[in-house]
Scaffold this motif. Structure first.
Motif, PDB file in Angstrom:
ATOM      1  N   LYS A 154       0.831  -0.606  -0.067  1.00  0.00           N
ATOM      2  CA  LYS A 154       0.000   0.056  -0.256  1.00  0.00           C
ATOM      3  C   LYS A 154       1.077   1.334   0.333  1.00  0.00           C
ATOM      4  N   GLU A 155       2.243   0.983   1.323  1.00  0.00           N
ATOM      5  CA  GLU A 155       2.388   1.900   0.924  1.00  0.00           C
ATOM      6  C   GLU A 155       3.264   3.264  -0.532  1.00  0.00           C
ATOM      7  N   ASP A 156       3.974   1.885  -1.621  1.00  0.00           N
ATOM      8  CA  ASP A 156       4.043   2.237  -2.848  1.00  0.00           C
ATOM      9  C   ASP A 156       3.262   3.518  -4.057  1.00  0.00           C
ATOM     10  N   PHE A 157       2.048   3.462  -3.484  1.00  0.00           N
ATOM     11  CA  PHE A 157       1.101   3.538  -4.271  1.00  0.00           C
ATOM     12  C   PHE A 157       0.832   5.014  -4.140  1.00  0.00           C
ATOM     13  N   LEU A 158       0.928   4.751  -2.069  1.00  0.00           N
ATOM     14  CA  LEU A 158       0.641   6.071  -1.682  1.00  0.00           C
ATOM     15  C   LEU A 158       2.066   6.897  -1.549  1.00  0.00           C
ATOM     16  N   LEU A 208      -3.123  10.024 -13.110  1.00  0.00           N
ATOM     17  CA  LEU A 208      -2.536   9.279 -12.527  1.00  0.00           C
ATOM     18  C   LEU A 208      -2.818   9.535 -11.358  1.00  0.00           C
ATOM     19  N   THR A 209      -2.832  10.208 -10.440  1.00  0.00           N
ATOM     20  CA  THR A 209      -2.809  10.742  -9.212  1.00  0.00           C
ATOM     21  C   THR A 209      -3.975  10.681  -8.697  1.00  0.00           C
ATOM     22  N   GLU A 210      -5.100  10.522  -9.710  1.00  0.00           N
ATOM     23  CA  GLU A 210      -6.561  10.027  -9.507  1.00  0.00           C
ATOM     24  C   GLU A 210      -6.703   8.168  -8.948  1.00  0.00           C
ATOM     25  N   ARG A 211      -6.033   7.549 -10.916  1.00  0.00           N
ATOM     26  CA  ARG A 211      -5.508   5.873 -10.198  1.00  0.00           C
ATOM     27  C   ARG A 211      -5.331   5.959  -9.013  1.00  0.00           C
ATOM     28  N   LEU A 212      -4.030   6.543  -8.339  1.00  0.00           N
ATOM     29  CA  LEU A 212      -3.439   5.675  -7.122  1.00  0.00           C
ATOM     30  C   LEU A 212      -3.546   6.258  -6.389  1.00  0.00           C
ATOM     31  N   LYS A 213      -4.614   7.097  -6.248  1.00  0.00           N
ATOM     32  CA  LYS A 213      -6.112   6.950  -4.728  1.00  0.00           C
ATOM     33  C   LYS A 213      -6.807   5.736  -5.086  1.00  0.00           C
ATOM     34  N   ASP A 214      -6.935   5.246  -6.218  1.00  0.00           N
ATOM     35  CA  ASP A 214      -8.414   4.336  -5.801  1.00  0.00           C
ATOM     36  C   ASP A 214      -7.641   3.859  -5.564  1.00  0.00           C
ATOM     37  N   CYS A 215      -5.548   3.312  -6.333  1.00  0.00           N
ATOM     38  CA  CYS A 215      -5.702   1.798  -5.588  1.00  0.00           C
ATOM     39  C   CYS A 215      -5.563   1.923  -4.658  1.00  0.00           C
ATOM     40  N   ASN A 216      -4.588   2.899  -3.662  1.00  0.00           N
ATOM     41  CA  ASN A 216      -4.511   3.503  -2.129  1.00  0.00           C
ATOM     42  C   ASN A 216      -5.900   2.867  -1.687  1.00  0.00           C
ATOM     43  N   LEU A 225      -8.707  -5.053 -10.365  1.00  0.00           N
ATOM     44  CA  LEU A 225      -9.472  -4.914 -11.468  1.00  0.00           C
ATOM     45  C   LEU A 225      -9.023  -2.899 -11.657  1.00  0.00           C
ATOM     46  N   LYS A 226      -8.510  -2.205 -10.085  1.00  0.00           N
ATOM     47  CA  LYS A 226      -8.119  -1.118 -10.126  1.00  0.00           C
ATOM     48  C   LYS A 226      -6.729  -0.800 -10.718  1.00  0.00           C
ATOM     49  N   LEU A 227      -5.980  -2.515 -10.439  1.00  0.00           N
ATOM     50  CA  LEU A 227      -4.499  -1.886 -10.489  1.00  0.00           C
ATOM     51  C   LEU A 227      -4.194  -1.994 -12.696  1.00  0.00           C
ATOM     52  N   MET A 228      -5.790  -2.708 -12.962  1.00  0.00           N
ATOM     53  CA  MET A 228      -5.691  -2.320 -14.538  1.00  0.00           C
ATOM     54  C   MET A 228      -5.384  -1.188 -14.994  1.00  0.00           C
ATOM     55  N   SER A 229      -6.660  -0.012 -14.237  1.00  0.00           N
ATOM     56  CA  SER A 229      -6.960   1.182 -15.053  1.00  0.00           C
ATOM     57  C   SER A 229      -5.605   1.639 -14.253  1.00  0.00           C
ATOM     58  N   LEU A 230      -4.853   1.598 -13.126  1.00  0.00           N
ATOM     59  CA  LEU A 230      -3.478   2.389 -13.401  1.00  0.00           C
ATOM     60  C   LEU A 230      -2.763   1.995 -14.376  1.00  0.00           C
ATOM     61  N   LEU A 284       8.642   3.847 -12.854  1.00  0.00           N
ATOM     62  CA  LEU A 284       8.927   1.947 -13.516  1.00  0.00           C
ATOM     63  C   LEU A 284       9.205   1.132 -12.397  1.00  0.00           C
ATOM     64  N   GLU A 285       9.237   1.551 -11.317  1.00  0.00           N
ATOM     65  CA  GLU A 285       9.524   0.068 -10.230  1.00  0.00           C
ATOM     66  C   GLU A 285       8.099   0.039 -10.228  1.00  0.00           C
ATOM     67  N   LEU A 286       7.402   0.977  -9.976  1.00  0.00           N
ATOM     68  CA  LEU A 286       6.055   0.687  -9.445  1.00  0.00           C
ATOM     69  C   LEU A 286       5.357  -0.165 -10.585  1.00  0.00           C
ATOM     70  N   TYR A 287       6.308   0.371 -11.915  1.00  0.00           N
ATOM     71  CA  TYR A 287       5.138  -0.465 -13.398  1.00  0.00           C
ATOM     72  C   TYR A 287       5.512  -1.651 -12.982  1.00  0.00           C
ATOM     73  N   PHE A 288       6.450  -1.959 -12.919  1.00  0.00           N
ATOM     74  CA  PHE A 288       6.609  -3.338 -13.008  1.00  0.00           C
ATOM     75  C   PHE A 288       6.435  -4.352 -12.029  1.00  0.00           C
ATOM     76  N   THR A 289       6.273  -3.425 -10.664  1.00  0.00           N
ATOM     77  CA  THR A 289       5.333  -4.314  -9.425  1.00  0.00           C
ATOM     78  C   THR A 289       4.208  -4.764  -9.605  1.00  0.00           C
ATOM     79  N   VAL A 290       3.597  -3.329 -10.620  1.00  0.00           N
ATOM     80  CA  VAL A 290       1.873  -3.594 -10.904  1.00  0.00           C
ATOM     81  C   VAL A 290       2.094  -4.940 -11.408  1.00  0.00           C
ATOM     82  N   ARG A 291       2.687  -4.709 -13.163  1.00  0.00           N
ATOM     83  CA  ARG A 291       2.240  -5.279 -13.509  1.00  0.00           C
ATOM     84  C   ARG A 291       3.161  -7.087 -13.596  1.00  0.00           C
ATOM     85  N   ARG A 292       3.551  -7.289 -12.758  1.00  0.00           N
ATOM     86  CA  ARG A 292       3.878  -8.415 -12.515  1.00  0.00           C
ATOM     87  C   ARG A 292       3.003  -9.405 -12.008  1.00  0.00           C
TER      88      ARG A 292
END
Length: 799
Positions: free
Chosen positions: A400-404, A417-425, A449-454, A475-483
């Motif tokens: 959770k803290e990575d999205f924040l 992007l901020t709104e999508r990150l807020k949704d995931c958080n 589903l929220k991660l897909m939107s992000l 980019l680091e978060l991008y790879f984490t989410v994609r994995r």
């Protein structure tokens, strides 16, 4: 096709990606592999189902072209063939995260794939023209953008044969090299006199490769596992049972042993190209590994030059060692890591880490990507390591803290992007509120589903962002989410989903792969046959269950070639590493054992501990005892493994065991660490190992989940989660001692639990004879053992 001519096959995708690539390496393009994601296959199937009766999905296509001396077969599978009144259209589908409105034209290699299918289909059906449709679909919104064009058959034919013409010299080289290679293999014989059981071992490997099966080998140290697997695999290649050997290891040092086995066969005039793949950060020429044309001169224009660099290398040298690869990369100003991956395509044997084959985020796509398979022979060394490595490769977690953190970073820069990150958080915050310590979850599809939107917004932001430091964090978060998304798409009964509030206060959601066998199968099925081997593959049913899904696998137990009388095995009955028994008195008793070992006979010893902390406690008591006895410097030398050792420090540590010491030399090491497996200290370099404790992993969330999972399946969960992994470390550590038939050595297993039947079930057969001891009597038993070799017999030490 001319039946008399040899056949060379290549996939449509590999053909166009190889021949048509150009330009720079640039890691700033976030979605380099986005169309290869597991999610892409899902969207393919969904779109294909929607297309109606006139749409034929997954159409296999093949075209054979007769060249001088061989036939070239280009093969692939068109996503769709659409039958319309106006004519036939080839449909090529690509799933992406980018905003499809930003796509102005198809990606060149995507269109090239479709054009290949178009030519083959038009040729097969006598069409004068054919339509090509590129369908791009956003994986989150499922919005579609199509690019359509019509090509005459003659235009496609000219284009197709131009591409083939550029590949023909590579195919011809492949054919000519294979003749030389196979001819040389026929002359190769086993390079040593067979040890006891070694011929049967090599024969079992060959029979497995012949029958295209899997084999599990439990082979004690000293049997010669490496050459006994490499030799029959080389012979199998010469007999047409496989085209490429993958020798897979978990540690760098075992790669060196594998290389030496091939070199031994090359001394008999074997002509085989063998390559060891080195990690990018180790072989990179730049101080910082930053793969883009602005930061690295070797990345700029890499793809314009790399094919020429590779062709020159493989046609002028059989040697593919690291020095030669680096020299060639510098000559052509190309990335040494990427060039070595290209060279591997033309190598006969590839020695590499497990992740180059099995890791969905790091595997060699040219061999193991979607739709790719080949005549591969897998030799998996130290296979006991693959269970835990597999779990890691097929698990994923998000915090959770990575999205924040990223939300705060982009808040003033990008509203969407901020709104999508807020949704995931918010989703993760809701899970956190329900979590007391940890919670096993049935599903996290709402988070998915929220991660897909992000992902769509992350893709866009990374393409637009010019601030390097911020881009790096995103980019680091991008790879984490994609994995996480990739792993989620493959969830099945072999997974547990759980959330956890860690002691640090960080909250995570984890997709935990408890049994990696099914995931490993996906990649093993891309080859012909697999041999798993290790000195510690006990109990065999445990490893068969977690590494393979088939019941017809073979398993053999190779007999130890060494005389039992050359080894003394003692179980220390008056010590324990249990937390409830730990005290200064217990640490001192362990230290006394170490002194007894060192005084019994002058020589080199290693003591293996369950943790750094335990080792340091015993070390302090050991020093105190030396002071009390006044023998600090003149009688016993010692060195201790440190927590973060560089490669140079490791080498210096091991060099101590190759030097002459007037008295005993003792190495303090951690069980399961860098010195407990894969090192070879034969004869007088090591004459004893002291194993402190049963090696059980520390109690933690995932171990407890494993225990519950296997209990639920009716197995002994404690054994699967703790005992078997722990005893594997014990057996590996003990295996450092007897390496040749000239070796003599002592092994002390110091923990009362070793006398328990459940622990002894994992003992290898050659451990059936052992003695029991206490700290007051161990010295006498060891002295008696050493004295039995004193009269007219070699001692294992060269004075």
């Amino acid at each position: 096709m001319d039946k008399e001519q040899p056949l060379i096959r290549i996939s449509v995708r590999n053909l166009v990606e190889f021949v048509l690539r150009s330009g720079d390496i640039d890691n700033r393009a976030a979605g380099v592999d986005r169309d290869a994601m597991l999610l892409g296959g899902k969207i393919h199937r969904k779109l294909q189902r929607k297309m109606g009766a006139g749409y034929q999905a997954e159409v296999p296509l093949k075209h054979e072209v007769t060249c001088q001396g061989f036939t070239l077969s280009v093969e692939g599978r068109a996503d769709g063939v659409i039958q319309q009144k106006e004519g036939v259209v080839i449909d090529e589908i690509k799933g992406i995260f980018r905003d499809i409105n930003h796509l102005e034209e198809p990606v060149e290699v995507h269109l090239a794939q479709a054009k290949c299918y178009g030519y083959i289909y038009a040729y097969d059906h006598g069409l004068m023209e054919i339509g090509i449709q590129m369908t791009y679909c956003n994986l989150e919104t499922e919005e579609i953008k199509r690019f359509q064009s019509v090509y005459t058959f003659e235009t496609l034919k000219a284009w197709f044969f131009d591409v083939l013409g550029r590949y023909e010299k590579w195919a011809r080289y492949q054919l000519e090299w294979k003749k030389k290679r196979d001819g040389s293999i026929k002359q190769v014989v086993f390079p040593f006199a067979y040890r006891e059981g070694q011929k049967e071992l090599a024969s079992s490997v060959y029979r497995t490769l012949l029958r295209k099966k899997k084999l599990f080998i439990q082979a004690p140290t000293g049997v010669g596992k490496t050459i006994s697997t490499v030799f029959p695999a080389v012979k199998a290649v010469g007999e047409g049972l496989g085209e490429k050997i993958f020798y897979l290891t978990a540690k760098t040092i075992t790669r060196t042993v594998a290389w030496q086995a091939f070199e031994t066969l090359r001394e008999q005039c074997l002509r085989m190209k063998v390559i060891v793949l080195t990690a990018k950060d180790k072989i990179c020429f730049c101080e910082e590994t930053n793969c883009n044309p602005d930061a690295c001169p070797y990345a700029k224009g890499h793809y314009d030059r790399v094919n020429d660099a590779v062709y020159e290398l493989i046609t002028t040298s059989d040697e593919l060692n690291r020095e030669i690869l680096e020299e060639q990369a510098k000559k052509w100003r190309v990335c040494p890591h990427e060039m070595s991956l290209d060279v591997s395509e033309w190598a006969d044997a590839i020695i590499c880490d497990y992740n180059y084959v099995f890791d969905p985020n790091a595997h060699l796509r040219r061999f193991f990507g979607e739709g790719n398979k080949g005549e591969y022979l897998f030799l998996i060394d130290e296979a006991h390591n693959l269970v835990e490595r597999g779990r890691k490769m097929y698990s994923a977690e998000i915090y959770k803290e990575d999205f924040l953190k990223i939300k705060k970073l982009v808040k003033l820069r990008d509203e969407r992007l901020t709104e999508r990150l807020k949704d995931c958080n918010s989703q993760l915050l809701a899970l956190k509120r329900d979590c007391e310590g940890y919670q096993v979850l049935n599903s996290v599809s709402h988070v998915y589903l929220k991660l897909m939107s992000l992902m769509t917004e992350l893709e866009r932001f990374l393409e637009e962002c010019r601030e390097e430091e911020i881009r790096k964090e995103v980019l680091e978060l991008y790879f984490t989410v994609r994995r996480f998304l990739n792993i989620h798409d493959g969830l099945d009964e072999n997974y547990l989903i759980y959330s956890e509030l860690e002691d640090t206060g960080r909250f995570k959601v984890c997709l935990f792969c408890v049994n990696p066998a099914n995931c490993l199968k996906e990649y093993l099925d891309k080859g012909n046959s697999t041999v798993f081997f290790s000195a510690t593959l006990l109990p065999i049913h445990y490893y068969r269950q977690l590494l393979s899904t088939t019941k017809e696998d073979y398993a053999i137990y190779a007999q130890s070639p060494f005389e039992p009388k050359n080894r003394l095995l003692l179980l220390g009955m008056d010590v324990s590493t249990k937390y409830t028994r730990r005290s200064r008195q217990m640490y001192r008793r362990y230290a006394r054992y170490l002194l007894q070992v060192a005084y019994a006979k002058a020589g080199n010893y290693m003591a293996f501990f369950p943790s750094y902390q335990f080792m340091e406690e015993v070390y302090e008591e050991f020093l105190e005892l030396l002071k009390e006895e006044g023998k600090e410097a003149q009688e016993i030398e010692y060195v201790m493994q440190s927590r973060h050792m560089s490669e140079e420090a490791r080498e210096i540590f091991l060099e101590n065991f190759g030097e002459a010491h007037p008295n005993s030399f003792l190495g303090f090491c951690v069980m399961g660490g860098i010195f407990s497996e894969g090192i070879d200290l034969a004869q007088d370099k090591l004459i004893g190992a002291v194993i402190v404790g049963t090696g059980l992993p520390q109690v933690c969330r995932e171990r407890e989940l494993l225990k519950s999972y296997f209990d639920g399946l009716g197995y002994r969960g404690f054994d699967y989660a703790y005992l078997y992994p722990g005893m594997n470390k014990v057996l590996q550590s003990a295996g450092r001692v007897i390496r040749t038939d000239e070796d003599r050595g002592v092994i002390l297993l110091l923990d009362e639990r070793f006398s328990d039947g459940r622990y002894q079930e994992t003992f290898p057969r050659e451990w059936k004879e052992y003695g029991r001891c206490t700290v007051d009597h161990a010295a006498g038993q060891m002295k008696e053992f050493w004295e039995s070799f004193a009269v007219g017999q070699p001692t294992g030490r060269t004075e």
